[in-house]
Scaffold this active site. Structure first.
Site, PDB file in Angstrom:
ATOM      1  N   THR A  12      14.076  -5.368  -1.604  1.00  0.00           N
ATOM      2  CA  THR A  12      15.278  -6.049  -1.150  1.00  0.00           C
ATOM      3  C   THR A  12      16.133  -6.301  -2.372  1.00  0.00           C
ATOM      4  OG1 THR A  12      16.035  -7.773   0.354  1.00  0.00           O
ATOM      5  CG2 THR A  12      14.614  -8.486  -1.425  1.00  0.00           C
ATOM      6  N   GLY A 167      23.312  -1.629  -2.671  1.00  0.00           N
ATOM      7  CA  GLY A 167      22.929  -0.935  -1.445  1.00  0.00           C
ATOM      8  C   GLY A 167      23.218   0.553  -1.482  1.00  0.00           C
ATOM      9  N   CYS A 170      20.171   1.652  -4.328  1.00  0.00           N
ATOM     10  CA  CYS A 170      18.755   1.350  -4.081  1.00  0.00           C
ATOM     11  C   CYS A 170      18.371   1.681  -2.637  1.00  0.00           C
ATOM     12  CB  CYS A 170      18.480  -0.128  -4.368  1.00  0.00           C
ATOM     13  SG  CYS A 170      16.792  -0.625  -3.996  1.00  0.00           S
ATOM     14  N   THR A 173      17.491  -1.302  -0.246  1.00  0.00           N
ATOM     15  CA  THR A 173      18.537  -2.305  -0.040  1.00  0.00           C
ATOM     16  C   THR A 173      19.577  -1.720   0.901  1.00  0.00           C
ATOM     17  OG1 THR A 173      18.205  -3.180  -2.272  1.00  0.00           O
ATOM     18  CG2 THR A 173      20.304  -3.695  -1.211  1.00  0.00           C
TER      19      THR A 173
END
Length: 184
Positions: A12, A167, A170, A173
């Site tokens: 996350t 985001g 990754c 994410t």
């Protein structure tokens, strides 16, 4: 970087930014089981202690919920003393045989302080008011630091842009974010 085990939930990005008497904590909503996305809208940023504290977690979901509960009880014992509650939580986390095995990290913030809490007993206050944890943490941290001194951009905009970058880079994410803010 978070180690991956196909039977555990990981990954996350949680980002906290403190600027001009305000603090935001933002987190994405993706939950992965190994290399598979199993949920895209998890709420990993929550308010605690009568809404006066914001906490966000990265790591194993069940472990993080255990830590949220423990932190809430420490805040009940030490109302208005976030640093003390976090130090007490970190001591328990490091010393307790069961808690020591929990695999998560937390960012917590109130109106006056932001802290990163780790399972190794660290309670760290970021020097520049910006902190990030999780698999996309370094991407979000870098982006937020690049944006924080730009005039005319709000703290929420900085957080959202930094999380978008994390985001985009990754795979653990996503762009479904939850943002919480405290103003003095």
């Amino acid at each position: 970087m978070i180690q991956h085990d196909n039977n555990k939930m990981y990954g996350t990005t949680i980002l906290s930014i403190r600027k001009d008497k305000s603090v935001v904590v933002i987190g994405d909503g993706q939950v992965s089981l190994g290399h598979t996305v199993i949920k895209s809208g998890a709420k990993k940023v929550r308010r605690l202690s009568g809404d006066s504290v914001i906490a966000g977690f990265a790591g194993a979901t069940a472990d993080a919920f255990t830590l949220f509960e423990r932190l809430e009880s420490k805040l009940d014992k030490h109302p208005g003393q976030l640093m003390r509650a976090c130090v007490e939580l970190a001591k328990d986390w490091r010393m307790d045989k069961y808690l020591r095995k929990l695999e998560a990290m937390m960012i917590v913030a109130d109106k006056s302080i932001s802290l990163v809490i780790t399972g190794t007993g660290d309670v760290l206050e970021p020097e520049d008011g910006v902190a990030a944890i999780g698999s996309g943490g370094n991407f979000a941290l870098s982006a937020a630091r690049a944006l924080i001194d730009i005039k005319g951009i709000s703290i929420e905009e900085i957080a959202k842009k930094a999380m978008k970058i994390a985001g985009d880079i990754c795979v653990y994410t996503n762009h479904n974010v939850v943002i919480e803010k405290i103003e003095e």
